[in-house]
Design an enzyme around this catalytic site. Structure first.
Site, PDB file in Angstrom:
ATOM      1  N   THR A  20      18.726  -4.804  -2.868  1.00 24.07           N
ATOM      2  CA  THR A  20      17.425  -4.702  -3.950  1.00 24.07           C
ATOM      3  C   THR A  20      18.357  -4.603  -5.211  1.00 24.07           C
ATOM      4  OG1 THR A  20      15.708  -3.293  -4.748  1.00 24.07           O
ATOM      5  CG2 THR A  20      17.301  -2.164  -3.151  1.00 24.07           C
ATOM      6  N   ASP A  21      17.515  -5.090  -6.233  1.00 26.01           N
ATOM      7  CA  ASP A  21      17.785  -4.711  -7.686  1.00 26.01           C
ATOM      8  C   ASP A  21      17.846  -3.139  -8.024  1.00 26.01           C
ATOM      9  OD1 ASP A  21      15.008  -4.534  -7.496  1.00 26.01           O
ATOM     10  OD2 ASP A  21      14.958  -5.831  -9.620  1.00 26.01           O
ATOM     11  N   GLU A  22      16.987  -2.351  -7.157  1.00 27.08           N
ATOM     12  CA  GLU A  22      16.550  -0.859  -7.325  1.00 27.08           C
ATOM     13  C   GLU A  22      18.057  -0.252  -7.232  1.00 27.08           C
ATOM     14  OE1 GLU A  22      13.252   0.825  -5.809  1.00 27.08           O
ATOM     15  OE2 GLU A  22      12.160  -1.036  -5.485  1.00 27.08           O
ATOM     16  N   LYS A  79      20.137   2.385   0.105  1.00 29.14           N
ATOM     17  CA  LYS A  79      20.395   0.972  -0.204  1.00 29.14           C
ATOM     18  C   LYS A  79      21.559   0.635  -0.729  1.00 29.14           C
ATOM     19  CE  LYS A  79      18.194  -1.944   0.957  1.00 29.14           C
ATOM     20  NZ  LYS A  79      18.045  -2.955   2.438  1.00 29.14           N
ATOM     21  N   TYR A  89      15.123   5.889  -1.303  1.00 30.74           N
ATOM     22  CA  TYR A  89      15.456   4.674  -0.824  1.00 30.74           C
ATOM     23  C   TYR A  89      16.537   3.670  -1.673  1.00 30.74           C
ATOM     24  CZ  TYR A  89      14.126  -0.377  -0.997  1.00 30.74           C
ATOM     25  OH  TYR A  89      14.418  -1.791  -0.886  1.00 30.74           O
TER      26      TYR A  89
HETATM   27  P1  NAD Z   1       8.957  -3.951   5.235  1.00 25.09           P
HETATM   28  O1  NAD Z   1       8.843  -2.256   5.143  1.00 25.09           O
HETATM   29  O2  NAD Z   1       7.963  -4.928   5.334  1.00 25.09           O
HETATM   30  O3  NAD Z   1       9.756  -4.302   6.636  1.00 25.09           O
HETATM   31  C1  NAD Z   1      10.789  -3.642   7.493  1.00 25.09           C
HETATM   32  C2  NAD Z   1      10.880  -4.017   8.827  1.00 25.09           C
HETATM   33  O4  NAD Z   1      12.220  -3.262   9.378  1.00 25.09           O
HETATM   34  C3  NAD Z   1       9.980  -3.737   9.821  1.00 25.09           C
HETATM   35  O5  NAD Z   1       9.578  -4.800  10.660  1.00 25.09           O
HETATM   36  C4  NAD Z   1      10.185  -2.439  10.546  1.00 25.09           C
HETATM   37  O6  NAD Z   1       9.656  -2.271  11.699  1.00 25.09           O
HETATM   38  C5  NAD Z   1      11.593  -2.594  10.676  1.00 25.09           C
HETATM   39  N1  NAD Z   1      12.429  -1.368  10.883  1.00 25.09           N
HETATM   40  C6  NAD Z   1      12.412  -0.323  10.100  1.00 25.09           C
HETATM   41  N2  NAD Z   1      13.226   0.543  10.648  1.00 25.09           N
HETATM   42  C7  NAD Z   1      13.933  -0.020  11.759  1.00 25.09           C
HETATM   43  C8  NAD Z   1      14.910   0.326  12.680  1.00 25.09           C
HETATM   44  N3  NAD Z   1      15.482   1.607  12.543  1.00 25.09           N
HETATM   45  N4  NAD Z   1      15.241  -0.576  13.581  1.00 25.09           N
HETATM   46  C9  NAD Z   1      14.867  -1.778  13.573  1.00 25.09           C
HETATM   47  N5  NAD Z   1      13.880  -2.021  12.860  1.00 25.09           N
HETATM   48  C10 NAD Z   1      13.240  -1.383  11.922  1.00 25.09           C
HETATM   49  O7  NAD Z   1      10.278  -4.405   4.599  1.00 25.09           O
HETATM   50  P2  NAD Z   1      10.320  -5.557   3.665  1.00 25.09           P
HETATM   51  O8  NAD Z   1       9.593  -5.376   2.064  1.00 25.09           O
HETATM   52  O9  NAD Z   1      10.131  -6.980   4.244  1.00 25.09           O
HETATM   53  O10 NAD Z   1      12.124  -5.599   3.039  1.00 25.09           O
HETATM   54  C11 NAD Z   1      12.726  -6.043   3.804  1.00 25.09           C
HETATM   55  C12 NAD Z   1      14.394  -6.068   3.224  1.00 25.09           C
HETATM   56  O11 NAD Z   1      14.378  -6.375   2.018  1.00 25.09           O
HETATM   57  C13 NAD Z   1      14.584  -4.531   3.075  1.00 25.09           C
HETATM   58  O12 NAD Z   1      15.952  -4.200   3.401  1.00 25.09           O
HETATM   59  C14 NAD Z   1      14.393  -4.152   1.697  1.00 25.09           C
HETATM   60  O13 NAD Z   1      15.298  -3.004   1.158  1.00 25.09           O
HETATM   61  C15 NAD Z   1      14.765  -5.343   1.038  1.00 25.09           C
HETATM   62  N6  NAD Z   1      14.107  -5.795  -0.096  1.00 25.09           N
HETATM   63  C16 NAD Z   1      12.827  -5.562  -0.393  1.00 25.09           C
HETATM   64  C17 NAD Z   1      12.166  -5.925  -1.418  1.00 25.09           C
HETATM   65  C18 NAD Z   1      10.665  -5.687  -1.903  1.00 25.09           C
HETATM   66  O14 NAD Z   1      10.176  -6.010  -2.817  1.00 25.09           O
HETATM   67  N7  NAD Z   1       9.947  -5.489  -0.661  1.00 25.09           N
HETATM   68  C19 NAD Z   1      12.963  -6.379  -2.589  1.00 25.09           C
HETATM   69  C20 NAD Z   1      14.192  -6.429  -2.413  1.00 25.09           C
HETATM   70  C21 NAD Z   1      14.885  -6.368  -1.307  1.00 25.09           C
HETATM   71  P1  TYD Z   2       6.335  -0.695  -5.862  1.00 24.03           P
HETATM   72  O1  TYD Z   2       5.584  -1.746  -5.241  1.00 24.03           O
HETATM   73  O2  TYD Z   2       6.317   0.653  -4.894  1.00 24.03           O
HETATM   74  O3  TYD Z   2       7.822  -1.267  -5.935  1.00 24.03           O
HETATM   75  P2  TYD Z   2       9.069  -0.448  -6.614  1.00 24.03           P
HETATM   76  O4  TYD Z   2       8.931   0.999  -6.968  1.00 24.03           O
HETATM   77  O5  TYD Z   2      10.193  -0.354  -5.478  1.00 24.03           O
HETATM   78  O6  TYD Z   2       9.451  -1.185  -7.666  1.00 24.03           O
HETATM   79  O7  TYD Z   2       5.911  -0.226  -7.325  1.00 24.03           O
HETATM   80  C1  TYD Z   2       5.985  -1.434  -8.067  1.00 24.03           C
HETATM   81  C2  TYD Z   2       5.657  -0.438  -9.521  1.00 24.03           C
HETATM   82  O8  TYD Z   2       4.180  -0.301  -9.373  1.00 24.03           O
HETATM   83  C3  TYD Z   2       6.200   0.798  -9.839  1.00 24.03           C
HETATM   84  O9  TYD Z   2       6.786   0.821 -11.175  1.00 24.03           O
HETATM   85  C4  TYD Z   2       5.242   1.707  -9.265  1.00 24.03           C
HETATM   86  C5  TYD Z   2       4.088   1.212  -9.399  1.00 24.03           C
HETATM   87  N1  TYD Z   2       2.803   1.577  -8.652  1.00 24.03           N
HETATM   88  C6  TYD Z   2       1.607   2.101  -9.103  1.00 24.03           C
HETATM   89  O10 TYD Z   2       1.695   2.298 -10.416  1.00 24.03           O
HETATM   90  N2  TYD Z   2       0.674   2.364  -8.358  1.00 24.03           N
HETATM   91  C7  TYD Z   2       0.738   2.501  -6.949  1.00 24.03           C
HETATM   92  O11 TYD Z   2      -0.133   2.718  -6.363  1.00 24.03           O
HETATM   93  C8  TYD Z   2       1.903   1.763  -6.376  1.00 24.03           C
HETATM   94  C9  TYD Z   2       2.247   1.713  -4.879  1.00 24.03           C
HETATM   95  C10 TYD Z   2       3.023   1.461  -7.312  1.00 24.03           C
END
Ligand code: NAD
Ligand code: TYD
Length: 338
Positions: free
Chosen positions: A124-126, A153, A149
């Protein structure tokens, strides 16, 4: 190719599996623990595909993972599984450590033991932390994680890259910006706001709502990962930026406009501790080396996402039953209006 996809029952992992099943001839084995975020309904569209299989397991179980990799002998591991939500990582950091760090370690060890030819670690970019205007992070930008988190990562990225440097393991790392789209668990900003707006519940804005995020449609992310899988160079990091950078308040007001709900639903609540103000990312390297570009403009992606949530009220109701209510109360109950 045979692909082992961890976290394939989650939001992005399932989109990747649906893409692979629909657009390629590759086979997929999903390894997923089915935590609160994992949902087999997300994989229902591929359930009857003969090239798809599912295995329930914990990536932190080194012996189990090693056995699975030995038996399946994948050509590549695409590692999505993670505890993925910042607010949950603040409320309870231990599962974040177990999955994001120990889990990544187990997978890397299993891949090393069984000489898996490709390991793509999804990040992630975070990990770059909050950036001042007008800076954008490229892949050489320093890491400065703010939450449990993002720190976990960042640690897992470094561990994955160390396996390339030390063991010459064929690792690539991707770092994407904020994703949105269908099947996203309604704890992250966009699905939570859509779901609350459709139910005419308050929309909780942390702090002043002027934090900036870069939005990437989930299918654009999955296509980028597939490009990196095919063309990415070993030992390299590839950023995956979105199509639009916007303050949260603008995004949420747009959701109210699309859903036809009043702005009186906007509710300022206490800010997130350690809240990153602005993420900004450059994916010039990915574009140069693979030709990938984001294809879905934010406005179009958001309308389609709202439509999906409107049409899938049953899916939303099922994931919001039970434990979701406890989480909602824990995260928002004590956040008095700011
Ligand atoms: P999500 O929370 O929707 O899904 C996570 C999945 O991992 C779930 O199916 C969960 O059951 C599984 N999981 C969790 N712990 C586990 C374990 N110990 N063993 C096996 N499976 C396990 O997450 P997402 O939003 O789809 O993100 C997927 C990946 O992409 C992550 O690595 C996250 O850091 C990365 N990512 C997410 C975003 C975003 O905006 N959501 C952006 C950039 C990168
Ligand atoms: P989020 O979707 O949790 O992603 P991340 O924090 O990983 O970027 O949140 C996106 C942005 O929205 C972040 O600045 C936090 C804000 N946010 C709210 O203001 N209210 C909410 O209820 C949530 C879940 C997020």
């Amino acid at each position: 190719m045979k692909l082992l996809v961890t976290g394939g029952a989650g939001f992005i992992g399932s989109a990747f599996v649906r893409l692979i099943a629909g657009a390629t001839e590759h086979s997929v084995l999903v390894l997923d623990k089915l935590t609160y975020a994992g949902n087999l309904e997300n994989l229902a569209p591929v359930a009857r595909n003969p090239r798809y299989r599912f295995h329930r397991g914990d990536i932190a179980d080194l012996n189990g993972v090693s056995q699975l990799v030995a038996d399946y002998a994948p050509d590549a591991i695409i590692h999505f599984a993670a505890e993925s939500h910042v607010d949950r990582s603040i409320l309870s950091p231990e599962p974040v450590f177990e999955t994001n760090l120990r889990g990544t370690f187990s997978l890397l060890e299993a891949a090393r033991r069984h000489k898996t030819p490709r390991f793509l670690h999804v990040s992630t970019d975070e990990v770059y932390g909050s950036l001042e205007e007008p800076h954008e992070a490229d892949e050489t930008y320093p890491l400065k994680a703010s939450s449990p988190y993002s720190a976990a990562k960042a640690g897992s990225d470094l561990l994955a890259l160390s396996y390339y440097t030390t063991y010459k393991m064929p690792v690539v790392v991707t770092r994407a910006s904020n994703n949105y789209g269908p099947y996203q668990f309604p704890e992250k900003l966009i699905p939570l706001m859509i779901s609350n707006a459709l139910e005419e519940k308050p929309l909780p804005i942390y702090g002043d709502g002027m934090q900036v995020r870069d939005w990437l449609y989930v299918d654009d992310h999955c296509r980028a990962i597939f490009s990196v899988l095919q063309k990415g160079r070993e030992g390299e990091i590839y950023n995956i930026a979105g199509s639009r950078s916007l303050p949260n308040l603008t995004v949420v007001k747009e959701i109210l406009r699309i859903t036809g709900k009043p702005e009186s639903l906007l509710t300022r609540v206490a800010d997130r501790p350690g809240h990153d103000r602005r993420y900004a990312l450059s994916s010039a390297k990915l574009e140069r080396e693979t030709g990938w570009r984001p294809e879905v403009p934010f406005e179009q992606g958001l309308v389609e996402t709202v439509e999906w949530y409107r049409a899938n009220a049953d899916w939303v109701a099922r994931v919001k039953s039970g434990a979701y209510r406890d989480y909602y109360e824990k995260n928002y109950g004590s956040r008095v209006s700011a």
